[in-house]
Structure formats: C-alpha cells, structure tokens
Design a protein around this motif. Structure first.
Motif: not given
Lengths: 302, 302
Positions: B30-31, B34, B120-121, B124-125, B270
C-alpha cells in the motif's frame, strides 16, 4: 504327557506401571555382507535403523504401481472386506491389507529380487511376508499416526519373539516434508521402550484407525531422540524406497496439503522368527494383520 | 434524520452455495518505499504475500521473550480469562490474546521500531494493533490448524473492509519442517477464495479451537497452489520473523515431535481500514479478538 514350553519374553511391554528404556537384545544386521547392500548402506542401516533410497523404482514402473493402487481403491466390493480399513470419519479407504494376495502387480513388487536380496542380507537368510498393505493418506484431511515401534505391537499382540523383521515402504506419491511423511528416530532401534497399560481384547479394530495402547511415553521419546540422531524425514519422488528395522521409532503428522501420500508397505520376517502366542496372553490378531499360515521362504519374482 | 451508510462488501463469503475464486481488489503493497524494506524484500512480499526473516531477533533478546512466555503460561489465574484459550482435550493454554496489554515485554516487541517501520511501509502509513497473542503449540499432541485466509474471517466476522492488514509471527521456539510449522501458499494473496456456509452466532468460541466455517474448499485450494508457487514452509531459529499479508492462505499440520512451537503473533491494521459491522450481519466478536476501541496510531517503542 505334554508340557507347554513358553518362549521367554525378552521384551516385556504393557505390563508395568512405569515405562522402561532397555537395550535391544538382537542384532540389527543379522547377516553377513552378500553384496546386496553396499558397505555404506550396511553401516547406515546399523547406525540409523533405516535406509532411504530416493527414486529406487524408475518412473515408468512407478506409473504402473500408481495405476494399480488407483484401480484397487476405486474397485467396488473391497470396502466391506475385513482386510480393508476406512478412515474414522469417512468411507474412504485408508489401507488394503494382504495386498500381495489381492494384487498380482504388488505381489511381484514384494518379491522384487533387488529388494528381497537386501532384506535377506539384513535378516540373515530366508524371509516370509508377515504383513503387506497399501496405505492411502488423502490430502487435506490425512490423519496423523503417532510415534510407535512396530515391534512393540507385533511382539505384544502377535507373539513375534525377536527383533528380526524389516519393513519396506515404497512411495507411490512424492514425499515432501509437508505432506505428512514418515518421520524416523535414527538410532532408536538399539533400545526397547516398553509401554504402559494393558491391551484390551480386539484392540486391533480401533488401533488401525487411532492408537491408544502401545504408545510410548513422552519422556522416553525425548530420551530416544536425544540418544539417537534427532528426527529424520526422508523425502523423494514416487518410487522411493525406505527400508526400516521393526523396532525403529517412527510416526507421521497430519497432512493438510492437497498432496496425498500413498505407499506400498511390506513387512518381511525371518523364517527363524515365526509367531508364537501373543505375549499379552490374548487371542492372536487376524491373519491379514499377522500372517501365521504362509511362512514358507519367499522366492524372488522371475 | 440519520441514514446508515453501509460499506459495500467487496469480498462476499459464506453467502453462496458454491465457492468462488475472485481477484483481490486492493494493493498488496500500500505504501511507497521508505527504506524500511529492501528492494528485494518489497518484490518478494508483492510476489509471495509474505516475508520470512530467519533469526531476526538476536539470541539474547529471544531468551528474554521465552522467559516471559513461560512466566505467562505458568501464571495461575490466566486460565479462566476470556482471552485465554485452552486445548480442546486438556487444560493446557493454547493462546493468550491481548498479549500487548497483558505483557510489557511483548508490548515493546509489538512496537519494535524495525518491525513497525516495515509494517508501515507495507500498509502505507499509520497502523494500530487489531489483534495480538502468544500461541503455544505443545510437542507430541499439537493440533493441526487447517488452511485459511485470515482476512476471510476478519471480513465476515469482524467487518474489516479491505485487505490492508499484516500479521507478524515471531518464533519463540525453532521452526523445523517437522514440528507443525506455518505453511503458506505464495501468491495466494492475489485472489479471494470465498467460502460456503453461513456463520453460526458465537462461532468464535469454537473456531479458536477447531475450524468448521470459513474453510476453503479443496478444489479452490488446489487452484491457489497451482496459480501460486506451491507450498512454502519457513524454517529457522527462535527469533525468526514471518510477516504475511492478511489474505495469504496458510495453515499448519499437527506436531507429534517433542519440540513445541510457541510464537508471538501480532496483527497490524491500517488506521484507514478500521472495523465496521461484521459483513455476516451478526454481532461483532469480542474485543480481545478484534480490537475496536484502541485505533490510535501505534507509536514505536523508545
């Protein structure tokens, strides 16, 4: 006046309140080298209590075996026979015993000259078939088979006097690490782990589906795995052969993969080790589980 | 006047008479990158739906985790809590839920900066903990856990709208091929296999011990394994980390070896994917299984 001479019980089990780990009182290799086994194979069998020969049968032969196994499994009329065992929760065939009498194809495999010569070398002379079967372990819902020494059962329930038998398992499907393969404890053949608890009459009817007696205790198993070489899981294509001593501790986990596990299983016993009265003192198990009537030396297929 | 807006059901399951294999309608990653995952790790996660990092935690840290797991397991009073699950046929603890609330040690692991950054990567957040637990799979008699997509259950029974959650399993004992390890179907995350049959009320009480609903059909499983890359079994020492997508098909066979399998299991969701009403239309499962009250972004441990 006749006197009954009872064979001494060298391996008492299911008689004491506590399990006991004793020594094997028989050789593992009963015969001298005949050339059927390589030097390494003899050493490995002596050390591990088994020999895994990956891809022993070539593909073409294996395909014929697979067709025969499927034909038998699909044939109507087999399901109700006493020597055919179905899964506890379904009608699917789990095992067909007496397979060397039911199938000409598998009778020839059981008398394959290359296998027979190896078995004769290990057992030191002529052998006969003590038991034979095809096992079908389905995908998705294949049940586990807990740890056991075959000899413990054959001794207590069938009156096999000594450790002088060899099992041959021929894979008819690939053995992966994840589809409930045979697991063995290398080195465990050197010990005899007696089990706790008496054997109920007609135990075999249940024990072929689920085991409750002749089950080794957790501490004994841990000790065996520590004394031996851990746990080994032979993998390989269909056609692989695993030969193992009657007293090598083995079992298999459940199979939730889609890959079924089918094998041909033949137990050879020395003609000098024929069955007596069961050491449990109970009535013998049926002929299809423990052959008592056809103990003539097995001849190799021509 | 208020109107209830219902979230559309993108992944209907347990509603039709026939199973259906459909496409995933959410990204797997989703991300953007990073730096928490390497290029290879991103590619592998996208392809396989999981990432196995052998020996992620060093030995010394793992020993502290193991002590904590043993302390919790032995502590009296836990056994009767609603969020503690025992084995079907014994009183042994199988799972302790809410472990990040029960144990400071495991709360820190759940907020480990290296894990959190990877999660988180992928998602996506910001994320929160949807579920956490320690699972104890004992040796000798460890039960199998049949194939399932976690998302299927979380969607139907908990109202998780989209595929935007990641599970992290941290091994507290070594994972061998033979002690009932996690098995995954690589590539299965790209499909949604709907299941057949309605969900009974309070299904969770039984499903935590044995599954009967939300079970994929054999043909669908075979298709997934064929479309994907077979079956993979990450092995490794205690301290190994497996991150996997909420929809990756997985399961584990029974464990008859003496080697127990204990793991810490944390599910991150998420913050943009919080739970709604269960799509089954039934009442939500309890808080300890599906967190609805603490959806604030998780902060890394200092």
């Amino acid at each position: 006046m006749t006197t009954t001479t009872r064979v001494p019980d060298l391996y008492p089990s299911r008689v004491a309140d506590e399990p006991r780990l004793g020594d094997r009182r028989d050789p593992v290799l009963h015969g001298e080298a005949t050339g059927a086994l390589t030097r390494y194979q003899r050493d490995a069998y002596q050390a591990d209590g088994f020999l895994a020969l990956s891809g022993f049968f070539p593909e073409e032969e294996v395909r014929a075996f697979q067709r025969e196994a499927e034909r038998l499994r699909a044939s109507t009329g087999l399901r109700d026979r006493e020597d055919v065992i179905t899964e506890p929760e379904s009608d699917e065939i789990r095992s067909i015993f007496n397979i060397h009498r039911t199938s000409e194809v598998f009778d020839r495999v059981a008398r394959d000259p290359r296998i027979l010569a190896k078995v004769q070398e290990v057992l030191g002379g002529d052998v006969y078939i003590f038991q034979s079967r095809v096992n079908y372990k389905p995908g998705f819902r294949g049940k586990e088979f807990y740890w056991h020494s075959d000899f413990e059962t054959w001794h207590v329930e069938d009156g096999m006097p000594r450790m002088r038998a060899v099992s041959c398992s021929i894979a008819l499907t690939p053995n992966f690490a994840h589809n409930g393969p045979l697991m063995l404890v290398p080195g465990s053949q050197h010990f005899f782990l007696s089990c706790v608890g008496e054997t109920p009459e007609d135990h075999y009817k249940e024990s072929l589906k689920r085991q409750e007696y002749g089950v080794p205790d957790p501490e004994g198993l841990e000790k065996l795995i520590e004394l031996g070489g851990g746990i080994r899981v032979p993998t390989g294509p269909a056609g692989s052969l695993t030969m193992f001593d009657c007293n090598t501790m083995h079992g298999s986990a459940s199979n939730i993969t889609p890959f079924p596990r089918t094998n041909l299983f033949i137990v050879y016993n020395s003609v000098d080790n024929t069955l007596g009265e069961p050491f449990s003192g109970q009535r013998p198990r049926p002929e299809f589980i423990a052959n008592r009537t056809d103990e003539a030396p097995l001849a190799a297929a021509g």
